[in-house]
Design a protein around this motif. Structure first.
Motif, PDB file in Angstrom:
ATOM      1  N   ALA A  86       0.805  -1.215   0.000  1.00  0.00           N
ATOM      2  CA  ALA A  86       0.000   0.000   0.000  1.00  0.00           C
ATOM      3  C   ALA A  86       0.839   1.266   0.000  1.00  0.00           C
ATOM      4  O   ALA A  86       0.358   2.347  -0.348  1.00  0.00           O
ATOM      5  CB  ALA A  86      -0.944  -0.006   1.194  1.00  0.00           C
ATOM      6  N   ARG A 100      -5.170  -8.065  -0.980  1.00  0.00           N
ATOM      7  CA  ARG A 100      -4.973  -6.647  -1.314  1.00  0.00           C
ATOM      8  C   ARG A 100      -5.382  -6.377  -2.769  1.00  0.00           C
ATOM      9  O   ARG A 100      -6.026  -5.361  -3.064  1.00  0.00           O
ATOM     10  CB  ARG A 100      -3.512  -6.261  -1.094  1.00  0.00           C
ATOM     11  CG  ARG A 100      -3.126  -4.918  -1.700  1.00  0.00           C
ATOM     12  CD  ARG A 100      -1.761  -4.428  -1.250  1.00  0.00           C
ATOM     13  NE  ARG A 100      -1.134  -3.600  -2.266  1.00  0.00           N
ATOM     14  CZ  ARG A 100      -1.508  -2.364  -2.569  1.00  0.00           C
ATOM     15  NH1 ARG A 100      -2.520  -1.808  -1.951  1.00  0.00           N
ATOM     16  NH2 ARG A 100      -0.876  -1.691  -3.516  1.00  0.00           N
ATOM     17  N   LEU A 113      -8.286  -3.811  -4.088  1.00  0.00           N
ATOM     18  CA  LEU A 113      -8.043  -2.751  -5.066  1.00  0.00           C
ATOM     19  C   LEU A 113      -9.006  -2.873  -6.242  1.00  0.00           C
ATOM     20  O   LEU A 113      -9.539  -1.867  -6.731  1.00  0.00           O
ATOM     21  CB  LEU A 113      -6.596  -2.821  -5.560  1.00  0.00           C
ATOM     22  CG  LEU A 113      -5.525  -2.316  -4.590  1.00  0.00           C
ATOM     23  CD1 LEU A 113      -4.131  -2.675  -5.104  1.00  0.00           C
ATOM     24  CD2 LEU A 113      -5.642  -0.809  -4.392  1.00  0.00           C
ATOM     25  N   GLU A 151     -12.350  -1.639  -5.142  1.00  0.00           N
ATOM     26  CA  GLU A 151     -12.365  -0.182  -5.042  1.00  0.00           C
ATOM     27  C   GLU A 151     -12.460   0.460  -6.417  1.00  0.00           C
ATOM     28  O   GLU A 151     -13.230   1.412  -6.625  1.00  0.00           O
ATOM     29  CB  GLU A 151     -11.116   0.297  -4.308  1.00  0.00           C
ATOM     30  CG  GLU A 151     -11.169   1.762  -3.897  1.00  0.00           C
ATOM     31  CD  GLU A 151     -10.011   2.178  -3.011  1.00  0.00           C
ATOM     32  OE1 GLU A 151      -9.869   3.403  -2.781  1.00  0.00           O
ATOM     33  OE2 GLU A 151      -9.232   1.304  -2.565  1.00  0.00           O
ATOM     34  N   ILE A 200      -2.349  -3.385 -11.283  1.00  0.00           N
ATOM     35  CA  ILE A 200      -3.242  -2.985 -10.196  1.00  0.00           C
ATOM     36  C   ILE A 200      -2.462  -2.761  -8.903  1.00  0.00           C
ATOM     37  O   ILE A 200      -2.756  -1.842  -8.132  1.00  0.00           O
ATOM     38  CB  ILE A 200      -4.320  -4.069  -9.963  1.00  0.00           C
ATOM     39  CG1 ILE A 200      -5.169  -4.284 -11.223  1.00  0.00           C
ATOM     40  CG2 ILE A 200      -5.201  -3.734  -8.767  1.00  0.00           C
ATOM     41  CD1 ILE A 200      -6.158  -3.214 -11.526  1.00  0.00           C
ATOM     42  N   LEU A 252      -1.028   0.651  -7.382  1.00  0.00           N
ATOM     43  CA  LEU A 252      -1.868   1.677  -6.751  1.00  0.00           C
ATOM     44  C   LEU A 252      -1.622   1.714  -5.251  1.00  0.00           C
ATOM     45  O   LEU A 252      -1.801   0.726  -4.556  1.00  0.00           O
ATOM     46  CB  LEU A 252      -3.343   1.388  -7.034  1.00  0.00           C
ATOM     47  CG  LEU A 252      -3.766   1.469  -8.511  1.00  0.00           C
ATOM     48  CD1 LEU A 252      -5.147   0.860  -8.697  1.00  0.00           C
ATOM     49  CD2 LEU A 252      -3.739   2.914  -8.996  1.00  0.00           C
ATOM     50  N   THR A 312      -2.380   3.652  -1.386  1.00  0.00           N
ATOM     51  CA  THR A 312      -3.576   4.128  -0.687  1.00  0.00           C
ATOM     52  C   THR A 312      -4.006   5.471  -1.264  1.00  0.00           C
ATOM     53  O   THR A 312      -3.199   6.401  -1.366  1.00  0.00           O
ATOM     54  CB  THR A 312      -3.284   4.277   0.820  1.00  0.00           C
ATOM     55  OG1 THR A 312      -2.886   3.005   1.339  1.00  0.00           O
ATOM     56  CG2 THR A 312      -4.514   4.780   1.558  1.00  0.00           C
ATOM     57  N   PRO A 327      -6.595   4.664  -6.243  1.00  0.00           N
ATOM     58  CA  PRO A 327      -7.702   4.253  -7.113  1.00  0.00           C
ATOM     59  C   PRO A 327      -8.633   5.408  -7.484  1.00  0.00           C
ATOM     60  O   PRO A 327      -9.043   5.525  -8.648  1.00  0.00           O
ATOM     61  CB  PRO A 327      -8.429   3.190  -6.271  1.00  0.00           C
ATOM     62  CG  PRO A 327      -7.338   2.572  -5.455  1.00  0.00           C
ATOM     63  CD  PRO A 327      -6.456   3.727  -5.091  1.00  0.00           C
TER      64      PRO A 327
END
Length: 394
Positions: free
Chosen positions: A39, A317, A321, A324, A374, A377, A379, A382
């Motif tokens: 993250a 995770r 993502l 999200e 992906i 990305l 925190t 997104p």
């Protein structure tokens, strides 16, 4: 002779990496190279790997060459991991295996072996795919036959084109299958689709070549590996290249393995010798450190459990993502299919001009193909990505 070398061709992915490094903006996002990141945007060393390396450092007492086929404990451990001890091909002694320098090195041994057996063999490759697939076919002097695997605009598999390619395969041809989460589009064949295609290839005498690197990052380690096991149980012959770069985070150690599923034990003996001969000419002897690290993890119950725990955290995770990103699909329709895909990649329907705009105006860097990592990305990213995509879409 050096003055006659052609101008070097730029590597598109490394160009993305260079642009990202040169970008001074603190909010920049790297969605290019396919490595897992946490993250915070860091690609960490797994704790199980670090512990195994520390143990090896204390125990290792020689740097002498290994056997041509590689580290015995690594080959044994990976065979049991990928197939399981009870797999029919393992019980019958039909699997030839050799350590490779990453998944790419394993694939190179496979395509060179295929050419040595039949110089008229062709390699069928669905696009989009990884650039190394076509490069390896060329290096082995195999004729490359391509078909459309994925329709980026529709965000759907082109099953008609894939099926047509399978029905056109000739005896001895190679047909590339991506392992779980391996295709750069993030879209996998269903089990039924994979079974049907494999049956067509068996009927025609063609050989599947399965490229697997992202096992454990889709539906779980056992679930992902079961796809490979099932495939191996339904065909008499196959090449299966397995990388340890992604699932173990050993990118720079270049460790992988090639399995050749053979029709019988005598055939296995001859194929093993062929693979070792080719590997001898490519790398002489296989490297030790990465393979030893994997072997140590797989034979130590505590480290094996820790590795599986870490791998599953990575998978969760990625799913978070994707969820999200999918939440913005109302505003950005191109994100609608992201949630149903798996692994670290998705292929967005973007033009080269749009990807350049994302890099220039929004500090979001990706290949011109629209393929995104992906896991790149961090925190809060997104939402930033979704807003930028909405802007360039208009």
């Amino acid at each position: 002779m050096f003055d006659r070398f052609p101008e070097p061709l730029a590597d598109p992915l490394h160009a993305v990496m260079a642009r990202f490094r040169a970008d001074p903006r603190p909010e920049k996002i790297d969605l290019g190279v396919g490595v897992y990141r946490d993250a915070a945007g860091h690609s960490p060393i797994m704790r199980a790997v670090k512990a195994a390396e520390e143990a090896i450092l204390g125990e290792e007492d020689s740097k002498a060459y290994q056997a041509l086929h590689g580290d015995d404990a690594f080959v044994s451990g990976m065979t049991n991991l990928v197939f399981g001890a009870d797999h029919p091909a393992v019980r019958d002694g039909r699997i030839a295996a050799i350590q490779g320098t990453g998944g790419t090195g394993a694939l190179r041994i496979a395509v060179d072996s295929a050419f040595a057996a039949d110089p008229s063999a062709r390699m069928h490759l669905g696009l989009p795919s990884w650039p190394n697939h076509a490069t390896l076919a060329g290096a082995a002097e195999l004729e490359l036959v391509t078909h459309r695997y994925f329709d980026t605009d529709r965000q759907a598999l082109n099953l008609e084109a894939i099926t047509e390619a399978a029905t056109s395969a000739r005896p001895g041809d190679l047909f590339v299958f991506h392992g779980p989460c391996h295709n750069p589009t993030g879209a996998d064949l269903s089990r039924d689709e994979r079974r049907a295609l494999l049956a067509m290839l068996v009927e025609r005498g063609a050989v599947p070549i399965i490229d697997a690197a992202y096992y454990g990052l889709g539906d779980g380690l056992e679930e992902d590996l079961d796809i490979i096991r099932e495939s191996a149980a339904t065909v008499p012959r196959a090449f299966i290249a397995v990388s340890c770069s992604k699932a173990f985070g050993l990118y720079r150690e270049r460790v992988g393995i090639l399995f050749a599923l053979c029709a019988n034990a005598d055939e296995r003996r001859r194929v093993q010798g062929q693979m070792e001969r080719i590997s001898r000419s490519l790398v002489s002897m296989p490297p030790a450190h990465g393979a030893g690290t994997v072997a140590h993890i797989l034979r130590d119950p505590r480290l094996r459990a820790l590795w599986e725990e870490e791998l599953d955290a990575m998978r969760r995770r990625l799913l978070e993502l994707r969820s999200e990103l999918g939440g913005f699909s109302g505003e950005v329709p191109m994100l609608r299919h992201v949630q149903s895909q798996r692994g670290i990649f998705s292929m967005l329907p973007l033009s080269a001009e749009q990807t350049e705009t994302l890099g220039r105006d929004h500090a979001i860097h990706m290949p011109q193909s629209g393929r995104i990592n992906i896991a790149g990305l961090k925190t809060g990213d997104p939402e930033r990505l979704a807003r930028a995509l909405a802007t360039v879409s208009r």
